[in-house]
Design a protein around this motif. Structure first.
Motif, PDB file in Angstrom:
ATOM      1  N   ASP A  60       0.843  -1.207   0.000  1.00 21.28           N
ATOM      2  CA  ASP A  60       0.000   0.000   0.000  1.00 21.28           C
ATOM      3  C   ASP A  60       0.879   1.258   0.000  1.00 21.28           C
ATOM      4  N   ILE A  61       1.888   1.205   0.850  1.00 25.63           N
ATOM      5  CA  ILE A  61       2.737   2.387   1.051  1.00 25.63           C
ATOM      6  C   ILE A  61       3.705   2.562  -0.115  1.00 25.63           C
ATOM      7  N   LEU A  62       4.356   1.447  -0.501  1.00 23.53           N
ATOM      8  CA  LEU A  62       5.425   1.546  -1.504  1.00 23.53           C
ATOM      9  C   LEU A  62       4.859   1.788  -2.902  1.00 23.53           C
ATOM     10  N   ALA A 100       5.488   6.369  -1.008  1.00 28.23           N
ATOM     11  CA  ALA A 100       5.234   7.338   0.072  1.00 28.23           C
ATOM     12  C   ALA A 100       6.476   7.459   0.951  1.00 28.23           C
ATOM     13  N   THR A 101       6.738   8.671   1.416  1.00 28.10           N
ATOM     14  CA  THR A 101       7.910   8.903   2.263  1.00 28.10           C
ATOM     15  C   THR A 101       7.532   8.878   3.743  1.00 28.10           C
ATOM     16  N   HIS A 102       6.261   9.156   4.038  1.00 25.05           N
ATOM     17  CA  HIS A 102       5.841   9.258   5.439  1.00 25.05           C
ATOM     18  C   HIS A 102       4.506   8.553   5.656  1.00 25.05           C
ATOM     19  N   VAL A 103       4.392   7.911   6.816  1.00 20.59           N
ATOM     20  CA  VAL A 103       3.162   7.193   7.140  1.00 20.59           C
ATOM     21  C   VAL A 103       2.738   7.537   8.567  1.00 20.59           C
ATOM     22  N   LEU A 131       3.551   0.500  14.451  1.00 23.27           N
ATOM     23  CA  LEU A 131       4.980   0.796  14.229  1.00 23.27           C
ATOM     24  C   LEU A 131       5.759  -0.427  13.747  1.00 23.27           C
ATOM     25  N   GLN A 132       5.422  -1.571  14.337  1.00 22.40           N
ATOM     26  CA  GLN A 132       6.133  -2.796  13.989  1.00 22.40           C
ATOM     27  C   GLN A 132       5.912  -3.145  12.504  1.00 22.40           C
ATOM     28  N   HIS A 133       4.663  -2.956  12.055  1.00 22.68           N
ATOM     29  CA  HIS A 133       4.373  -3.229  10.647  1.00 22.68           C
ATOM     30  C   HIS A 133       5.127  -2.263   9.740  1.00 22.68           C
ATOM     31  N   LEU A 134       5.213  -1.019  10.183  1.00 17.19           N
ATOM     32  CA  LEU A 134       5.909  -0.038   9.340  1.00 17.19           C
ATOM     33  C   LEU A 134       7.398  -0.371   9.251  1.00 17.19           C
ATOM     34  N   GLU A 137      12.423   4.488   1.970  1.00 12.85           N
ATOM     35  CA  GLU A 137      12.063   3.802   3.220  1.00 12.85           C
ATOM     36  C   GLU A 137      11.119   4.703   3.991  1.00 12.85           C
ATOM     37  N   PRO A 138       9.846   4.299   4.108  1.00 14.27           N
ATOM     38  CA  PRO A 138       8.854   5.210   4.705  1.00 14.27           C
ATOM     39  C   PRO A 138       9.109   5.483   6.192  1.00 14.27           C
TER      40      PRO A 138
END
Ligand code: AQP
Length: 337
Positions: A134-136, A140-143, A150-153, A176-177
């Motif tokens: 989803d993020i990559l 995305a630079t920030h989540v 946090l662990q998932h990020l 790396e987000p």
């Protein structure tokens, strides 16, 4: 602020609650003023646990309404439904090939959700890879994340590093987000113990009517040592007081603290004041939600526009991924070779 792109999502597994609002939505609303933001109703995540397919469309719609009610502005951010952009699942498969199973098995949420299960669906194990995708997918630079995510990020960052090392010659094709932490921490549920969670039934709905808020708050667990009305209370041990911090301004808050300690105020009155504070805080959002519910075509339009924009971004990322992984050039293999 440096050029940054923010991504975050919320599962349509039930009504948006105080934890979702204080831990995430409130921060998303602030972030849309500061950076390019993409927010998603992540329905592919929601199907990793048991659910009713007949109910899912309504839940997706309601979650989108909660986004808008909280103050997300379609002119300032992009909002869409995850399954409207098929590249989320395509990138998930790709990232599956670099994600370490050992790390997935260590995830606290995975352990919590699978406790006592006889047969564990692979989707629960792979959930963090979908989150990484989803993020990559939007690079995305920030989540913005709550403490619980946090662990998932961190796993998303690890997956980005591994993929970059293997396929991008160490170049950061995927940034790396970075986490953007709010100040709320983990909001406890009405049981006073566990995280407030849609699936635990320990929530107060963000858009609940005042009477419904009261009916929920009156069941809240308070300081377990305060058994009788005349017992002095310990606000620092009481989850109702913890919630007051978000909904009751000074000097009222200090007064409740004082009177709880001297048994001047009882738990029922304290809860009554909290329920009123919550209902007051969310009144403008209930109004906005009602306006959007009366115009479902506008909600559909917002999500449709968002999905179109995200599909374009996703296609571009996947093109870069495919090229770097040797998944496109087979058409160029020469004759006879
Ligand atoms: N209790 C909480 N305190 C602080 N932040 C919270 N968030 C959720 N609950 C709390 C934050 O809300 C965002 C979206 O969460 P989600 O819906 O994608 O998944 P979740 O964290 O698993 O939320 P729930 O309510 O606990 O859902 P279920 O029960 O379906 O698993 C995240 O940023 C999260 O930190």
């Amino acid at each position: 602020m440096q050029q940054r792109r923010v991504f975050s999502g919320m599962q349509p597994t039930g009504e948006a609650h105080l934890g979702n609002y204080l831990g995430a939505l409130r921060q998303w609303v602030a972030l849309q003023e500061q950076a390019e933001c993409i927010f998603s109703v992540v329905d592919y995540h929601a199907i990793t646990v048991e659910y009713d397919p007949a109910e899912l469309p309504r839940r997706v719609f309601d979650m989108a309404v909660s986004f808008l009610a909280a103050g997300l502005d379609p002119d300032r951010c992009t909002m869409f439904v995850q399954s409207d952009v098929p590249e989320h699942t395509e990138l998930t498969w790709v990232l599956n090939t670099v994600a370490p199973v050992g790390e997935l098995e260590r995830m606290t949420q995975y352990k919590d959700k699978t406790e006592g299960m006889e047969s564990i669906p692979a989707g629960l194990l792979n959930y963090p890879i979908l989150m990484a995708a989803d993020i990559l997918l939007y690079r995305a630079t920030h989540v913005p994340v709550g403490e619980d995510q946090l662990q998932h990020l961190e796993l998303s960052r690890e997956v980005a590093r591994r993929w970059n090392r293997q396929y991008s010659g160490g170049e950061p094709f995927f940034p790396e987000p970075q986490p953007v932490m709010g100040d709320a921490g983990r909001i406890r549920g009405l049981d006073g113990q566990a995280k407030m969670s849609k699936s635990r039934g320990n929530t107060v709905g963000m858009l609940d009517e005042p009477e419904a808020v009261w009916q929920r708050v009156r069941t809240a667990v308070t300081d377990p040592q305060r058994v009788r009305r005349s017992d002095p209370g310990r606000p620092e041990e009481c989850n109702v007081f913890a919630l007051h911090r978000y909904f009751t301004p000074e000097p009222e808050l200090a007064r409740i603290d004082r009177e709880c300690r001297s048994a001047g105020i009882g738990c029922v009155d304290c809860k009554r004041m909290l329920a009123e504070g919550i209902a007051r805080e969310f009144a403008p959002m209930r109004e906005r939600a009602a306006e959007y519910r009366a115009r479902p075509e506008r909600v559909r339009e917002i999500l449709g526009d968002g999905a179109a924009r995200c599909r374009a971004l996703a296609r571009e990322t996947m093109q870069g991924v495919r090229e770097r992984m040797g998944l496109t050039a087979w058409t160029e293999v020469p004759a006879g070779g």
